[in-house]
Design a protein around this motif. Structure first.
Motif, PDB file in Angstrom:
ATOM      1  N   ARG A 241       0.828  -1.209   0.000  1.00 30.58           N
ATOM      2  CA  ARG A 241       0.000   0.000   0.000  1.00 30.58           C
ATOM      3  C   ARG A 241       0.864   1.260   0.000  1.00 30.58           C
ATOM      4  NH1 ARG A 241      -3.943  -2.592   4.463  1.00 30.58           N
ATOM      5  NH2 ARG A 241      -5.438  -3.555   3.071  1.00 30.58           N
ATOM      6  N   LEU A 242       1.963   1.225   0.734  1.00 33.67           N
ATOM      7  CA  LEU A 242       2.839   2.397   0.785  1.00 33.67           C
ATOM      8  C   LEU A 242       3.561   2.607  -0.545  1.00 33.67           C
ATOM      9  CD1 LEU A 242       4.282   2.178   4.393  1.00 33.67           C
ATOM     10  CD2 LEU A 242       2.808   3.950   3.480  1.00 33.67           C
ATOM     11  N   LYS A 243       3.711   1.529  -1.332  1.00 36.38           N
ATOM     12  CA  LYS A 243       4.304   1.701  -2.661  1.00 36.38           C
ATOM     13  C   LYS A 243       3.416   2.595  -3.511  1.00 36.38           C
ATOM     14  CE  LYS A 243       7.183  -2.403  -3.275  1.00 36.38           C
ATOM     15  NZ  LYS A 243       7.310  -3.718  -3.910  1.00 36.38           N
ATOM     16  N   ASN A 244       2.097   2.382  -3.402  1.00 38.49           N
ATOM     17  CA  ASN A 244       1.156   3.243  -4.144  1.00 38.49           C
ATOM     18  C   ASN A 244       1.301   4.692  -3.690  1.00 38.49           C
ATOM     19  OD1 ASN A 244       0.160   1.021  -5.458  1.00 38.49           O
ATOM     20  ND2 ASN A 244      -1.522   0.695  -4.030  1.00 38.49           N
ATOM     21  N   ALA A 245       1.458   4.878  -2.362  1.00 33.86           N
ATOM     22  CA  ALA A 245       1.622   6.234  -1.821  1.00 33.86           C
ATOM     23  C   ALA A 245       2.907   6.860  -2.359  1.00 33.86           C
ATOM     24  CB  ALA A 245       1.636   6.195  -0.294  1.00 33.86           C
ATOM     25  N   GLY A 246       3.953   6.035  -2.475  1.00 32.48           N
ATOM     26  CA  GLY A 246       5.221   6.523  -3.000  1.00 32.48           C
ATOM     27  C   GLY A 246       5.100   7.026  -4.428  1.00 32.48           C
ATOM     28  N   LYS A 247       4.313   6.281  -5.252  1.00 32.13           N
ATOM     29  CA  LYS A 247       4.108   6.711  -6.639  1.00 32.13           C
ATOM     30  C   LYS A 247       3.372   8.049  -6.674  1.00 32.13           C
ATOM     31  CE  LYS A 247       3.804   2.005  -8.442  1.00 32.13           C
ATOM     32  NZ  LYS A 247       2.861   0.963  -8.880  1.00 32.13           N
ATOM     33  N   LEU A 248       2.324   8.174  -5.831  1.00 38.19           N
ATOM     34  CA  LEU A 248       1.547   9.421  -5.800  1.00 38.19           C
ATOM     35  C   LEU A 248       2.404  10.594  -5.341  1.00 38.19           C
ATOM     36  CD1 LEU A 248      -1.697   7.918  -4.252  1.00 38.19           C
ATOM     37  CD2 LEU A 248      -1.517   8.889  -6.541  1.00 38.19           C
ATOM     38  N   MET A 249       3.345  10.314  -4.426  1.00 36.58           N
ATOM     39  CA  MET A 249       4.243  11.363  -3.925  1.00 36.58           C
ATOM     40  C   MET A 249       5.139  11.863  -5.061  1.00 36.58           C
ATOM     41  SD  MET A 249       6.927  11.066  -0.745  1.00 36.58           S
ATOM     42  CE  MET A 249       7.805   9.685  -1.479  1.00 36.58           C
ATOM     43  N   LYS A 250       5.664  10.910  -5.868  1.00 37.46           N
ATOM     44  CA  LYS A 250       6.529  11.304  -6.990  1.00 37.46           C
ATOM     45  C   LYS A 250       5.760  12.114  -8.027  1.00 37.46           C
ATOM     46  CE  LYS A 250       9.640   7.396  -6.447  1.00 37.46           C
ATOM     47  NZ  LYS A 250       9.939   6.025  -6.866  1.00 37.46           N
ATOM     48  N   GLU A 251       4.454  11.784  -8.168  1.00 34.09           N
ATOM     49  CA  GLU A 251       3.614  12.513  -9.130  1.00 34.09           C
ATOM     50  C   GLU A 251       3.084  13.821  -8.532  1.00 34.09           C
ATOM     51  OE1 GLU A 251       0.600   9.707 -10.131  1.00 34.09           O
ATOM     52  OE2 GLU A 251       2.033   8.269 -10.950  1.00 34.09           O
ATOM     53  N   ASN A 252       3.455  14.082  -7.267  1.00 35.91           N
ATOM     54  CA  ASN A 252       3.046  15.303  -6.557  1.00 35.91           C
ATOM     55  C   ASN A 252       1.527  15.445  -6.436  1.00 35.91           C
ATOM     56  OD1 ASN A 252       3.879  17.512  -5.038  1.00 35.91           O
ATOM     57  ND2 ASN A 252       3.631  18.927  -6.745  1.00 35.91           N
ATOM     58  N   LYS A 253       0.842  14.284  -6.307  1.00 33.25           N
ATOM     59  CA  LYS A 253      -0.612  14.299  -6.097  1.00 33.25           C
ATOM     60  C   LYS A 253      -0.861  14.316  -4.596  1.00 33.25           C
ATOM     61  CE  LYS A 253      -1.781  11.983 -10.426  1.00 33.25           C
ATOM     62  NZ  LYS A 253      -2.357  10.777 -11.065  1.00 33.25           N
ATOM     63  N   LYS A 254      -0.859  15.527  -4.050  1.00 32.53           N
ATOM     64  CA  LYS A 254      -0.884  15.706  -2.594  1.00 32.53           C
ATOM     65  C   LYS A 254      -2.076  15.026  -1.925  1.00 32.53           C
ATOM     66  CE  LYS A 254      -2.254  19.634  -0.586  1.00 32.53           C
ATOM     67  NZ  LYS A 254      -2.963  19.805   0.653  1.00 32.53           N
ATOM     68  N   GLU A 255      -3.283  15.360  -2.375  1.00 34.12           N
ATOM     69  CA  GLU A 255      -4.493  14.873  -1.697  1.00 34.12           C
ATOM     70  C   GLU A 255      -4.584  13.345  -1.761  1.00 34.12           C
ATOM     71  OE1 GLU A 255      -9.123  16.064  -2.027  1.00 34.12           O
ATOM     72  OE2 GLU A 255      -7.674  17.679  -2.333  1.00 34.12           O
ATOM     73  N   GLU A 256      -4.320  12.799  -2.984  1.00 34.47           N
ATOM     74  CA  GLU A 256      -4.378  11.336  -3.155  1.00 34.47           C
ATOM     75  C   GLU A 256      -3.311  10.647  -2.313  1.00 34.47           C
ATOM     76  OE1 GLU A 256      -4.438  13.556  -5.546  1.00 34.47           O
ATOM     77  OE2 GLU A 256      -5.739  12.985  -7.219  1.00 34.47           O
ATOM     78  N   PHE A 257      -2.127  11.296  -2.179  1.00 28.20           N
ATOM     79  CA  PHE A 257      -1.040  10.721  -1.379  1.00 28.20           C
ATOM     80  C   PHE A 257      -1.479  10.546   0.078  1.00 28.20           C
ATOM     81  CE2 PHE A 257       2.351  11.793   1.686  1.00 28.20           C
ATOM     82  CZ  PHE A 257       3.169  10.694   1.519  1.00 28.20           C
ATOM     83  N   TYR A 258      -2.047  11.609   0.676  1.00 27.10           N
ATOM     84  CA  TYR A 258      -2.467  11.510   2.079  1.00 27.10           C
ATOM     85  C   TYR A 258      -3.603  10.506   2.250  1.00 27.10           C
ATOM     86  CZ  TYR A 258       0.553  15.507   3.049  1.00 27.10           C
ATOM     87  OH  TYR A 258       1.638  16.322   3.196  1.00 27.10           O
TER      88      TYR A 258
END
Length: 343
Positions: A241-258
């Motif tokens: 699950r945190l891998k998905n968060a890592g991808k969102l962080m790299k894409e700078n998708k703030k809301e989706e990341f949190y």
């Protein structure tokens, strides 16, 4: 012809705003997980008749006004010998001056492995109704499911619905009956007593009995505690699950990341503590972690991460490294937890 305009610096301040935050009253229903507002719930099942190894999907939609984004997924209790997968969640929200409104759609997928007749119990969802200042519970109908034997599963036993889930979890995996086909009889004038084959007829069953006894005992011991199985899965699930968060962080998708970090943490804590997500809230998770011997500092780390995620989704843009720091904190907190809770 000089300009008649001049720049004047002026400081403007808004009047202070007082916010009165009332605590939720006592008497929360078991299926209450923090939903506040006014909601409706609908549910449907993809089919009531399927074959073994075919997917069954239960779709739940929660609509209304309130904190839909923070609403946790209601619990869908599939029969124990179904393979259950992580639910797929879609959120459609509009935020206006009147507040947030929209729909959260959750699709739960499971695959039956055995033929038989099963029941998926009623799905319950509770919320605090701001209009009537009271808790309300919405309940779906239970679903009856008929599973027929599919191709390639002829050896699977046919089972009926059951009251004790443990009683069928390992049905078909225990010791099989010994086959006694093609028994060969010899005349008693052939000296069988005391021969090599005579001793082997005693020795082989004895060895098989001992081997099967230890395998069976180990299997029963390991699988009598479902919490142990879930704990082994916990870290693997959290990392995925945190891998998905890592991808969102790299894409700078703030809301989706949190959102993703929140989902990962709640899912991880649910697996680790063997408590359904619907029963875990910020009010009780501290006490549950303390019960398992997690020290106060680590509990505070988890609570800080949860609070930061919930706040950050609605806060103005922060420093660019805020997501990096939170990601590292989450990985660190889960790592410490893995070393703390040993089952």
């Amino acid at each position: 012809g000089s300009s008649s305009y001049i720049d004047v610096k002026k400081e403007l301040t808004t009047p202070p705003v007082t916010i009165d935050v009332k605590p939720l009253p006592s008497g929360k229903p078991a299926s209450f997980s923090g939903a506040v507002g006014n909601f409706t719930m609908t549910s449907s099942i993809s089919s009531n008749n399927v074959k073994t190894d075919d997917a069954v999907t239960v779709k739940v939609q929660i609509s209304g006004n309130g904190n839909i984004k923070l609403v946790k997924n209601p619990e869908v209790a599939f029969p124990n010998d179904f393979d259950v997968y992580d639910p797929k969640v879609e959120v459609d929200i509009k935020t206006t001056t009147a507040g947030s409104s929209g729909t959260k759609t959750i699709e739960y997928m499971a695959i039956p492995r055995y033929a038989g007749d099963f029941e998926i119990p009623a799905i319950a969802f509770s919320y605090f109704d701001t209009k009537s200042d009271s808790y309300k519970t919405i309940t779906s109908e239970p679903y009856k499911l008929h599973v027929e034997q599919g191709k390639g599963g002829g050896t699977s036993p046919v089972v009926s619905n059951f009251s004790n889930k443990e009683s069928v979890k390992y049905l078909g995996k225990d010791i099989r009956y010994l086959k006694v086909n093609n028994v060969h009889f010899v005349p008693n004038n052939e000296l069988f007593f005391g021969s090599f084959m005579y001793y082997m007829c005693y020795l082989i069953p004895a060895i098989l009995f001992i081997v099967f006894f230890f395998i069976y005992r180990k299997q029963v011991k390991e699988n009598s505690n479902l919490a142990l199985v879930r704990t082994k899965k916990a870290n693997k699930m959290a990392v995925r699950r945190l891998k998905n968060a890592g991808k969102l962080m790299k894409e700078n998708k703030k809301e989706e990341f949190y959102d993703e970090v929140l989902r990962a943490l709640w899912g991880y804590l649910s697996d680790k503590l063997s408590i359904p997500q619907a029963n875990l809230t910020k009010d009780n998770v501290e006490a549950e972690l303390a019960k398992y011997g997690v020290d106060d500092a680590l509990i505070k780390e988890f609570m800080d991460i949860l609070n930061t995620c919930e706040f950050a989704r609605y806060a103005p843009a922060q420093a660019s490294d805020a997501m990096d720091k939170l990601y590292e904190l989450t990985v660190d907190a889960i790592g410490k937890m893995e070393n703390t809770i040993k089952k």
